[in-house]
Design an enzyme around this catalytic site. Structure first.
Site, PDB file in Angstrom:
ATOM      1  N   LYS A  75     -49.204   1.239  11.833  1.00 11.38           N
ATOM      2  CA  LYS A  75     -48.722  -0.002  12.449  1.00 11.38           C
ATOM      3  C   LYS A  75     -47.583   0.362  13.382  1.00 11.38           C
ATOM      4  CE  LYS A  75     -45.938  -3.104  10.280  1.00 11.38           C
ATOM      5  NZ  LYS A  75     -44.801  -3.111  11.220  1.00 11.38           N
TER       6      LYS A  75
ATOM      7  N   GLU B 238     -44.506 -11.867  12.857  1.00 13.34           N
ATOM      8  CA  GLU B 238     -43.328 -12.023  11.991  1.00 13.34           C
ATOM      9  C   GLU B 238     -42.371 -13.061  12.575  1.00 13.34           C
ATOM     10  OE1 GLU B 238     -41.561  -8.377  10.659  1.00 13.34           O
ATOM     11  OE2 GLU B 238     -39.807  -9.390   9.823  1.00 13.34           O
TER      12      GLU B 238
ATOM     13  N   GLU C 252     -44.710  -1.601  16.453  1.00  7.60           N
ATOM     14  CA  GLU C 252     -44.152  -2.864  16.932  1.00  7.60           C
ATOM     15  C   GLU C 252     -44.196  -2.955  18.458  1.00  7.60           C
ATOM     16  OE1 GLU C 252     -40.186  -3.298  15.338  1.00  7.60           O
ATOM     17  OE2 GLU C 252     -40.869  -3.026  13.271  1.00  7.60           O
TER      18      GLU C 252
ATOM     19  N   SER D 120     -39.576  -0.913   6.359  1.00  4.44           N
ATOM     20  CA  SER D 120     -38.626  -1.665   5.511  1.00  4.44           C
ATOM     21  C   SER D 120     -38.179  -0.794   4.339  1.00  4.44           C
ATOM     22  CB  SER D 120     -39.260  -2.963   5.014  1.00  4.44           C
ATOM     23  OG  SER D 120     -40.531  -2.712   4.443  1.00  4.44           O
TER      24      SER D 120
HETATM   25  O1  KIV Z   1     -41.692  -2.773   7.454  1.00  5.29           O
HETATM   26  C1  KIV Z   1     -42.267  -3.752   6.960  1.00  5.29           C
HETATM   27  O2  KIV Z   1     -42.247  -3.982   5.739  1.00  5.29           O
HETATM   28  C2  KIV Z   1     -42.963  -4.656   7.856  1.00  5.29           C
HETATM   29  C3  KIV Z   1     -43.498  -5.928   7.295  1.00  5.29           C
HETATM   30  C4  KIV Z   1     -42.415  -6.855   6.926  1.00  5.29           C
HETATM   31  C5  KIV Z   1     -44.494  -6.554   8.184  1.00  5.29           C
HETATM   32  O3  KIV Z   1     -43.092  -4.370   9.004  1.00  5.29           O
END
Ligand code: KIV
Length: 267
Positions: A114, A183, A116, A46
């Site tokens: 992390k 999400e 997806e 993000s």
């Molecule tokens: O990129 C991000 O900030 C995210 C969160 C909203 C979970 O993946």
């Protein structure tokens, strides 16, 4: 003194204490977050939206994520730092996924990554975990799939989609993820996933039944006037607070009030 949070600490919180995660992309914000009682700092892709002003996260590169994550880890937060793998850093194959995940730990010095997706990235998840790199999963409205979804829409609605999401969650757990972001999914689906898993779920737009919560820090601090989706609660109004401070500064400079003697070298 605050104790450093590990991946194991996060897993052990399930069923005992809710997990608190926020995003941060730079050292100033990381220092502020770490002075609070937050468990995890997510250096989210993000960053593409809130730092770079892009409409989607798709343009974000590995080098940009390594830069932002390094800025955060430079202040040595006690909170667990998770680096978010950007679009095309893991979808292309197992080897590239492991190498890029490794860069987060090796160059950016965070403790976990992390990524997806579920079944379609399961081999990548297995291989990254096998390299002893802790992985946080992410299902539901995965923003890197925005065009495939036809926009930023709630996911997992309807029996078939819900069943598919639960299956993906179980597969990710089996592949070794230590936690899972959900999400923008209906809260009862989030409840079903949370009770089906032995690892913690961390929700955003997923209701109260998850084991934890995450928000983008600019959203929760009210740093944007326009962006206010249903799932965001503002805990401060920094946009107006900062504009007010800047207006006071501008007035004092123009009127010769600042700099005064207190802020000048008199000799
Ligand atoms: O990129 C991000 O900030 C995210 C969160 C909203 C979970 O993946």
């Amino acid at each position: 003194m605050k104790k450093a949070v590990s991946v194991l600490d996060i897993v052990e919180k399930k069923g005992k204490e809710r997990i608190v995660m926020v995003t941060a992309y730079d050292s100033t914000m990381a220092r502020i977050v770490d002075a609070s009682d937050v468990d995890i700092i997510l250096v989210g892709d993000s960053a593409g939206n809130v730092m770079a002003g892009q409409k989607t996260t798709l343009p974000v590169t590995m080098d940009q994520m390594i830069y932002h994550t390094s800025c955060v880890t430079a202040v040595e937060p006690k909170a667990l730092v998770v680096g978010d793998m950007p679009f095309l850093s893991y979808q292309t194959g197992v080897e590239e996924a492991v190498r890029n995940a490794g860069r987060f730990l090796k160059e950016a010095k965070c403790q976990a990554v992390k990524l997806e997706g579920g079944q379609r990235v399961i081999e990548q998840v297995r291989a990254i975990v096998k390299a002893d790199i802790p992985v946080m999963g992410h299902l539901g409205l995965t923003p890197q799939s925005v065009h495939a979804f036809g926009g930023f829409k709630v996911q997992g609605r309807g029996e078939h989609a819900a069943k598919h999401l639960v299956e993906d969650a179980l597969k990710l757990q089996d592949a070794g993820v230590f936690s899972l972001v959900l999400e923008c999914v209906p809260l009862n689906l989030a409840r079903e996933v949370t009770s089906a898993l032995s690892i913690p779920t961390i929700g955003i737009g997923a209701g109260v039944f998850c084991d934890g919560q995450v928000l983008v820090i600019q959203d929760l601090l009210g740093m944007s006037k326009e962006f206010k989706p249903k799932f965001v609660k503002r805990y401060a109004n920094l946009f107006d607070g900062i504009v007010e401070a800047l207006d006071t500064y501008a007035t004092e400079v123009r009127q010769g009030i600042f700099p005064d003697d207190e802020h000048s070298f008199l000799e």
